[in-house]
Design an enzyme around this catalytic site. Structure first.
Site, PDB file in Angstrom:
ATOM      1  N   ARG A  70      30.973  20.046  87.236  1.00 51.27           N
ATOM      2  CA  ARG A  70      31.660  20.385  85.981  1.00 51.27           C
ATOM      3  C   ARG A  70      32.429  19.181  85.432  1.00 51.27           C
ATOM      4  O   ARG A  70      32.464  18.943  84.228  1.00 51.27           O
ATOM      5  CB  ARG A  70      32.616  21.567  86.205  1.00 51.27           C
ATOM      6  CG  ARG A  70      31.870  22.882  86.408  1.00 51.27           C
ATOM      7  CD  ARG A  70      32.815  24.030  86.653  1.00 51.27           C
ATOM      8  NE  ARG A  70      33.729  24.262  85.548  1.00 51.27           N
ATOM      9  CZ  ARG A  70      34.877  24.942  85.657  1.00 51.27           C
ATOM     10  NH1 ARG A  70      35.256  25.441  86.814  1.00 51.27           N
ATOM     11  NH2 ARG A  70      35.656  25.124  84.609  1.00 51.27           N
ATOM     12  N   VAL A 103      40.744  24.065  81.423  1.00 51.41           N
ATOM     13  CA  VAL A 103      41.064  22.978  82.358  1.00 51.41           C
ATOM     14  C   VAL A 103      40.383  21.675  81.929  1.00 51.41           C
ATOM     15  O   VAL A 103      40.428  20.687  82.647  1.00 51.41           O
ATOM     16  CB  VAL A 103      40.633  23.355  83.807  1.00 51.41           C
ATOM     17  CG1 VAL A 103      41.419  24.552  84.310  1.00 51.41           C
ATOM     18  CG2 VAL A 103      39.122  23.625  83.905  1.00 51.41           C
ATOM     19  N   HIS A 119      46.187  26.820  83.680  1.00 54.94           N
ATOM     20  CA  HIS A 119      45.259  26.861  84.822  1.00 54.94           C
ATOM     21  C   HIS A 119      44.953  25.474  85.374  1.00 54.94           C
ATOM     22  O   HIS A 119      43.966  25.297  86.087  1.00 54.94           O
ATOM     23  CB  HIS A 119      43.968  27.584  84.420  1.00 54.94           C
ATOM     24  CG  HIS A 119      44.164  29.053  84.167  1.00 54.94           C
ATOM     25  ND1 HIS A 119      43.214  29.864  83.575  1.00 54.94           N
ATOM     26  CD2 HIS A 119      45.208  29.864  84.442  1.00 54.94           C
ATOM     27  CE1 HIS A 119      43.686  31.108  83.484  1.00 54.94           C
ATOM     28  NE2 HIS A 119      44.886  31.125  83.989  1.00 54.94           N
ATOM     29  N   CYS A 130      48.730  18.913 101.587  1.00 54.61           N
ATOM     30  CA  CYS A 130      50.050  18.341 101.273  1.00 54.61           C
ATOM     31  C   CYS A 130      50.268  18.171  99.768  1.00 54.61           C
ATOM     32  O   CYS A 130      51.324  17.708  99.356  1.00 54.61           O
ATOM     33  CB  CYS A 130      50.250  17.005 101.998  1.00 54.61           C
ATOM     34  SG  CYS A 130      49.278  15.642 101.318  1.00 54.61           S
ATOM     35  N   THR A 188      39.567  33.495  73.638  1.00 55.47           N
ATOM     36  CA  THR A 188      39.760  33.970  75.013  1.00 55.47           C
ATOM     37  C   THR A 188      39.408  35.446  75.104  1.00 55.47           C
ATOM     38  O   THR A 188      39.737  36.217  74.208  1.00 55.47           O
ATOM     39  CB  THR A 188      41.201  33.712  75.526  1.00 55.47           C
ATOM     40  OG1 THR A 188      41.338  34.342  76.813  1.00 55.47           O
ATOM     41  CG2 THR A 188      42.271  34.222  74.585  1.00 55.47           C
TER      42      THR A 188
HETATM   43  P1  OAD Z   1      35.904  33.679  78.777  1.00 49.64           P
HETATM   44  O1  OAD Z   1      34.607  33.020  79.105  1.00 49.64           O
HETATM   45  O2  OAD Z   1      36.297  34.885  79.535  1.00 49.64           O
HETATM   46  O3  OAD Z   1      35.940  34.089  77.249  1.00 49.64           O
HETATM   47  C1  OAD Z   1      35.551  33.219  76.219  1.00 49.64           C
HETATM   48  C2  OAD Z   1      35.827  33.922  74.911  1.00 49.64           C
HETATM   49  O4  OAD Z   1      35.534  33.028  73.860  1.00 49.64           O
HETATM   50  C3  OAD Z   1      34.973  35.180  74.677  1.00 49.64           C
HETATM   51  O5  OAD Z   1      35.812  36.239  74.253  1.00 49.64           O
HETATM   52  C4  OAD Z   1      34.007  34.757  73.557  1.00 49.64           C
HETATM   53  O6  OAD Z   1      33.691  35.835  72.681  1.00 49.64           O
HETATM   54  C5  OAD Z   1      34.809  33.705  72.845  1.00 49.64           C
HETATM   55  N1  OAD Z   1      34.030  32.664  72.154  1.00 49.64           N
HETATM   56  C6  OAD Z   1      32.879  32.081  72.541  1.00 49.64           C
HETATM   57  N2  OAD Z   1      32.542  31.107  71.694  1.00 49.64           N
HETATM   58  C7  OAD Z   1      33.520  31.056  70.735  1.00 49.64           C
HETATM   59  C8  OAD Z   1      33.763  30.234  69.579  1.00 49.64           C
HETATM   60  N3  OAD Z   1      32.939  29.253  69.230  1.00 49.64           N
HETATM   61  N4  OAD Z   1      34.862  30.497  68.842  1.00 49.64           N
HETATM   62  C9  OAD Z   1      35.714  31.486  69.184  1.00 49.64           C
HETATM   63  N5  OAD Z   1      35.544  32.278  70.255  1.00 49.64           N
HETATM   64  C10 OAD Z   1      34.466  32.060  71.024  1.00 49.64           C
HETATM   65  O7  OAD Z   1      37.013  32.549  78.901  1.00 49.64           O
HETATM   66  P2  OAD Z   1      38.582  32.654  79.008  1.00 49.64           P
HETATM   67  O8  OAD Z   1      39.103  33.821  78.259  1.00 49.64           O
HETATM   68  O9  OAD Z   1      39.118  31.321  78.714  1.00 49.64           O
HETATM   69  O10 OAD Z   1      40.488  31.287  84.910  1.00 49.64           O
HETATM   70  O11 OAD Z   1      38.761  32.939  80.541  1.00 49.64           O
HETATM   71  C11 OAD Z   1      40.059  33.013  81.027  1.00 49.64           C
HETATM   72  C12 OAD Z   1      40.112  32.547  82.428  1.00 49.64           C
HETATM   73  O12 OAD Z   1      39.199  33.311  83.206  1.00 49.64           O
HETATM   74  C13 OAD Z   1      39.668  31.116  82.670  1.00 49.64           C
HETATM   75  O13 OAD Z   1      40.692  30.195  82.449  1.00 49.64           O
HETATM   76  C14 OAD Z   1      39.301  31.156  84.098  1.00 49.64           C
HETATM   77  C15 OAD Z   1      38.491  32.417  84.054  1.00 49.64           C
HETATM   78  O14 OAD Z   1      38.238  33.100  85.139  1.00 49.64           O
HETATM   79  C16 OAD Z   1      40.556  30.705  86.104  1.00 49.64           C
HETATM   80  O15 OAD Z   1      39.697  29.981  86.537  1.00 49.64           O
HETATM   81  C17 OAD Z   1      41.805  31.047  86.858  1.00 49.64           C
END
Ligand code: OAD
Length: 250
Positions: A70, A103, A119, A130, A188
């Site tokens: 990644r 990230v 995150h 450590c 999100t």
């Molecule tokens: P997700 O992959 O869960 O969600 C991405 C969101 O972006 C979805 O709701 C899509 O509909 C939307 N989306 C996709 N393309 C888009 C665009 N061009 N414009 C606007 N929206 C768009 O990702 P996150 O919500 O970031 O945590 O996930 C949250 C956390 O869950 C991450 O940080 C990670 C993951 O598990 C950890 O690793 C702790």
């Protein structure tokens, strides 16, 4: 694209803005969102099964290699128009906090300054024992590279499922969400806590909540304004509208 004049009016009279972003904001930069299926080699794994302390304990090399892959994928990636519109937004408002679950470091790369990386950051590597940070390790090694100080295994400085978020960042995020007049939830899925609760904290304190997402999410029924589409298109259009209505600084 047009926006309700009521919202533009609210924004123009606001000084405190908080924004929460997720993987969707980086989608137009070419990065897969977290819940998209994975490509090639990694297609048989779910990201949620790799991003955990249990996965690292079970098979550290598998988890290290996934993050190395990644990190490599992110190297050539550049911010998109959505990231840059958020930089413009920061310059417009007196108090602006950008809270991100991403990230990938793209907000700072674009020029955003007041960024809370809830995150962590995939480009930072630290010892799993450590916590010492390091900038040098052998990527070709057959084994997971080790800490020079204590021989602990190195890992990315990101938050895994089941781990606590960095306390200072989380506290600042909660404070900004409670204090803002307008809260944006952008790209999100809003299913991972505690980030997902920030929109509710904002709303409970009287803030207007605006969501921008390619799809409706569990938050959508609760927001004041929902704009469906790509953040890289909607955010620049919103900033343009704010600017054309009045060129004076806020
Ligand atoms: P997700 O992959 O869960 O969600 C991405 C969101 O972006 C979805 O709701 C899509 O509909 C939307 N989306 C996709 N393309 C888009 C665009 N061009 N414009 C606007 N929206 C768009 O990702 P996150 O919500 O970031 O945590 O996930 C949250 C956390 O869950 C991450 O940080 C990670 C993951 O598990 C950890 O690793 C702790």
């Amino acid at each position: 694209m047009t926006f309700p004049s009521e919202l533009i009016k609210i924004l123009k009279s606001s000084t405190r803005i908080a924004v929460l972003t997720g993987a969707g904001v980086s989608q137009e930069s070419g990065l897969k969102t977290f819940r998209d299926s994975q490509d090639g080699l990694w297609a048989k794994y779910k990201p949620t099964d790799l991003a955990s302390p249990e996965a690292f304990a079970r098979d550290p090399k598998l988890v290290w290699d996934w993050y190395a892959w990644r990190r490599e994928a992110i190297k050539g990636v550049r911010p998109n128009q959505g990231h840059y519109a958020l930089v413009e937004m920061e310059n417009k408002f007196l108090e602006f906090t950008l809270i991100t679950q991403n990230v990938d470091g793209l907000h700072r790369f674009a020029g955003s300054k007041n960024v809370l990386e809830l995150h962590g950051n995939i480009n930072l590597v630290r010892c799993s024992e450590c916590r010492t940070f390091t900038e040098e390790w052998d990527e070709e090694s057959e084994l997971v590279p080790q800490c020079k100080k204590c021989n602990g295994l190195l890992r990315p400085d990101v938050v895994w499922f089941g781990e606590s978020l960095p306390r200072a960042e989380l506290e600042s995020a909660v404070t900004a969400s409670r204090a803002c007049q307008v809260f944006f939830s952008i790209g999100t899925s809003g299913v991972v806590q505690p980030a997902a609760s920030l929109a509710h904290a904002a709303r409970n304190n009287g803030s207007i909540v605006v969501e921008i997402n390619a799809e409706p999410t569990p938050l959508t029924p609760k927001v004041d304004y929902f704009f469906q589409g790509k953040s890289g298109e909607i955010l620049p259009a919103l900033m343009k509208e704010i600017k054309t209505m009045d060129d004076r600084p806020f």
